[in-house]
Enzyme design. Structure first.
Site, PDB file in Angstrom:
ATOM      1  N   CYS A 260       6.610  11.610   5.275  1.00 30.00           N
ATOM      2  CA  CYS A 260       6.433  10.877   4.011  1.00 30.00           C
ATOM      3  C   CYS A 260       4.979  10.518   3.710  1.00 30.00           C
ATOM      4  O   CYS A 260       4.412  11.011   2.735  1.00 30.00           O
ATOM      5  CB  CYS A 260       7.284   9.623   4.029  1.00 30.00           C
TER       6      CYS A 260
ATOM      7  N   ASN B 159       4.424   3.602  -0.626  1.00 31.84           N
ATOM      8  CA  ASN B 159       3.954   4.438   0.490  1.00 31.84           C
ATOM      9  C   ASN B 159       2.424   4.497   0.529  1.00 31.84           C
ATOM     10  O   ASN B 159       1.825   4.534   1.597  1.00 31.84           O
ATOM     11  CB  ASN B 159       4.561   5.845   0.402  1.00 31.84           C
TER      12      ASN B 159
HETATM   13  C1  UGA Z   1       7.670   5.632   5.594  1.00 31.25           C
HETATM   14  C2  UGA Z   1       7.760   4.236   4.972  1.00 31.25           C
HETATM   15  O1  UGA Z   1       7.449   3.247   5.948  1.00 31.25           O
HETATM   16  C3  UGA Z   1       9.143   3.968   4.395  1.00 31.25           C
HETATM   17  O2  UGA Z   1       9.186   2.709   3.741  1.00 31.25           O
HETATM   18  C4  UGA Z   1       9.486   5.067   3.397  1.00 31.25           C
HETATM   19  O3  UGA Z   1      10.782   4.888   2.849  1.00 31.25           O
HETATM   20  C5  UGA Z   1       9.420   6.414   4.103  1.00 31.25           C
HETATM   21  O4  UGA Z   1       8.088   6.605   4.632  1.00 31.25           O
HETATM   22  C6  UGA Z   1       9.745   7.491   3.102  1.00 31.25           C
HETATM   23  O5  UGA Z   1       9.008   7.642   2.126  1.00 31.25           O
HETATM   24  O6  UGA Z   1      10.830   8.079   3.192  1.00 31.25           O
HETATM   25  P1  UGA Z   1       8.375   6.602   7.996  1.00 31.25           P
HETATM   26  O7  UGA Z   1       7.746   7.896   7.578  1.00 31.25           O
HETATM   27  O8  UGA Z   1       9.706   6.633   8.652  1.00 31.25           O
HETATM   28  O9  UGA Z   1       8.544   5.634   6.721  1.00 31.25           O
HETATM   29  O10 UGA Z   1       7.385   5.929   9.016  1.00 31.25           O
HETATM   30  P2  UGA Z   1       6.409   4.656   9.083  1.00 31.25           P
HETATM   31  O11 UGA Z   1       7.044   3.609   9.885  1.00 31.25           O
HETATM   32  O12 UGA Z   1       5.890   4.291   7.741  1.00 31.25           O
HETATM   33  O13 UGA Z   1       5.222   5.256   9.939  1.00 31.25           O
HETATM   34  C7  UGA Z   1       4.429   6.331   9.456  1.00 31.25           C
HETATM   35  C8  UGA Z   1       3.302   6.639  10.397  1.00 31.25           C
HETATM   36  O14 UGA Z   1       2.345   5.593  10.386  1.00 31.25           O
HETATM   37  C9  UGA Z   1       3.711   6.817  11.861  1.00 31.25           C
HETATM   38  O15 UGA Z   1       3.040   7.944  12.395  1.00 31.25           O
HETATM   39  C10 UGA Z   1       3.237   5.550  12.539  1.00 31.25           C
HETATM   40  O16 UGA Z   1       2.919   5.725  13.887  1.00 31.25           O
HETATM   41  C11 UGA Z   1       1.996   5.234  11.722  1.00 31.25           C
HETATM   42  N1  UGA Z   1       1.599   3.790  11.735  1.00 31.25           N
HETATM   43  C12 UGA Z   1       2.415   2.849  11.215  1.00 31.25           C
HETATM   44  C13 UGA Z   1       0.370   3.437  12.264  1.00 31.25           C
HETATM   45  O17 UGA Z   1      -0.413   4.302  12.736  1.00 31.25           O
HETATM   46  N2  UGA Z   1      -0.004   2.120  12.229  1.00 31.25           N
HETATM   47  C14 UGA Z   1       0.796   1.156  11.720  1.00 31.25           C
HETATM   48  O18 UGA Z   1       0.379  -0.024  11.712  1.00 31.25           O
HETATM   49  C15 UGA Z   1       2.032   1.524  11.207  1.00 31.25           C
END
Ligand code: UGA
Length: 430
Positions: free
Chosen positions: A260, A208
């Site tokens: 997360c 993470n």
């Molecule tokens: C995250 C991790 O991706 C998972 O692998 C992990 O299992 C999970 O946390 C957890 O610990 O349970 P999640 O919180 O569902 O998953 O969301 P992400 O897809 O990681 O996105 C997190 C944030 O980052 C969102 O607000 C998204 O918009 C932002 N983000 C993501 C960006 O601003 N830029 C990016 O390039 C990618």
């Protein structure tokens, strides 16, 4: 196999539904009678694509069972997963009280031999504490092994991530526990990492932290690109096409939210401080995440002029990312609150998150679709990249807005195209 899962949030319910779909009997343990009753009727309390169908299938074929009773669930189970929340406390540390309460309860109900595996995200060393707590609470004749089996599912794609993960991490202390957990996870087609408990715990935080690092890196490049007149999206494409670096998780925007990444990076600051290791790296990730939001708010403030009072802003997207109704740590909350302080009116729309958003942002006017939201608004602000927003009839949007001004917090639109259509467009880092 017969297993139990304690907790029915994203991790617990998805894990349970997937293992039941694979033909295991899965007991899901909760503590709220109302929620357990709803789950028994197949009602999932949050939006996750495909989950309600999978839960209903599990209920119908009898593999998935919901209960409030530890004795009912624990006694037949070979493996018990702990999947309860570990929210951040006021100091930023992971609050482990629920994990320890659950560990105690499990210990009091075990008979024979059980494996107690933690899926909740917990700092290294937590499973050792779980073991100590359980040793004190259990019956003399009962025996158990602890294990760390962190979850890597991402909201919106949780079922697929659980069935087809990039890896399955199994941290154990004994060969016996390792063999049983490997057998349980065999039908899941991810590469297995078999290791010790503390390494498994660390893998979760490190993964993470890496994701958060990449996002903050992209956002820092965006902040810098705006200052030097570069296009951050092209810069990051140029960076990500290097196969050693890769393209994913390099999208600048209004920062990372959710339940997360924000919590885990804060917890890592504490974990590193306690361990006497440099913590500034993780502090900087958090700082960039705050900074990129502030910068976005600042740009909107500027566009609103010296008298923002009474102006109306249309917000499209409230959830922390698309395909979820989750509002936890959503950048929209911070941005809308900051705009609200300027005395503006907010109209908002989100395909799934409005019910949850209404509880947090009660003064906002929620509309039924993007066009109604734009109607009569001075500025349009996009905060979540739902597909629905990418396909809007932009000429209609332009007619509905008082002024054709768009702040695109997720860079979903093509700046040239919008400018050609007569919009005043600002993205992030472009
Ligand atoms: C995250 C991790 O991706 C998972 O692998 C992990 O299992 C999970 O946390 C957890 O610990 O349970 P999640 O919180 O569902 O998953 O969301 P992400 O897809 O990681 O996105 C997190 C944030 O980052 C969102 O607000 C998204 O918009 C932002 N983000 C993501 C960006 O601003 N830029 C990016 O390039 C990618």
């Amino acid at each position: 196999m017969i297993i139990s899962v304690v907790g029915h949030g994203y991790v617990g319910l998805v894990t349970a539904a997937v293992f039941a779909d694979l033909g295991n009997t899965v007991w899901v343990l909760g503590r709220d009678p109302k929620k357990i009753e709803e789950l028994r009727r197949g009602k999932v309390p949050f939006y996750e694509p495909g989950l309600e169908e999978t839960v209903k299938r599990g209920l119908k074929n009898g593999y998935l069972k919901f209960t409030l009773s530890y004795s009912e669930a624990i006694s037949p189970s070979e493996v018990i997963f702990i999947a309860v929340g570990t929210p951040g406390d006021k100091n930023g540390e992971a609050d482990l009280s629920n994990v320890f309460i659950v560990a105690k309860k499990i210990a009091r109900h075990i008979t024979g031999y059980k494996i107690v595996a933690t899926k909740s995200t917990v700092p290294p060393g937590t499973n050792q504490k779980i073991e100590e707590i359980m040793e004190k609470e259990k019956e003399k004749t009962a025996s158990f092994d602890i294990a760390s089996t962190p979850e890597f599912l991402s909201q919106g794609t949780a079922l697929d991530n659980t069935l087809h993960p990039d890896r399955v991490v199994i941290g154990t202390k004994t060969q016996k526990a390792r063999e049983i957990l490997v057998r349980l996870h065999e039908p899941i087609d991810g590469e297995m990492i078999l290791t010790n408990v503390k390494t498994a715990e660390m893998i979760k935080y490190a993964a993470n932290a890496m994701l958060a690092t990449r996002i903050s890196f992209a956002n820092l490049i965006a902040l810098l690109s705006e200052q030097v007149g570069a296009d951050a999206l092209t810069v990051l494409k140029g960076v990500g096409l290097d196969k050693r670096i890769g393209k994913t998780f390099l999208s600048p925007g209004v920062g990372f939210g959710g339940s997360c990444l924000p919590k885990d990076t804060k917890a890592l600051v504490k974990i590193t401080q306690k361990a006497g290791v440099i913590s500034e790296f993780f502090e900087a990730i958090i700082k960039v995440n705050e900074e990129v939001r502030k910068n976005f708010i600042q740009k909107i403030k500027k566009a609103l002029g010296s008298k923002p009072q009474g102006k109306t802003i249309a917000i499209l997207g409230l959830s922390f990312k698309p395909d979820t109704d989750d509002m936890r740590e959503a950048p929209s909350i911070y941005i809308i609150k900051a705009l609200q302080n300027l005395g503006v009116k907010i109209r908002a729309y989100d395909p799934k998150a409005m019910e949850k958003a209404e509880k947090i942002l009660s003064w906002v006017t929620f509309l039924k679709d993007p066009y109604q939201t734009c109607s009569g608004s001075d500025i349009l602000v996009v905060l979540t990249e739902w597909n629905e927003f990418k396909e809007l009839d932009l000429l209609r949007v332009k007619e509905l807005l008082k002024k054709p001004v768009v702040f695109d917090g997720r860079n979903i639109y093509n700046p040239e195209k919008l400018r050609e259509l007569g919009f005043i467009y600002q993205g992030v880092g472009r």
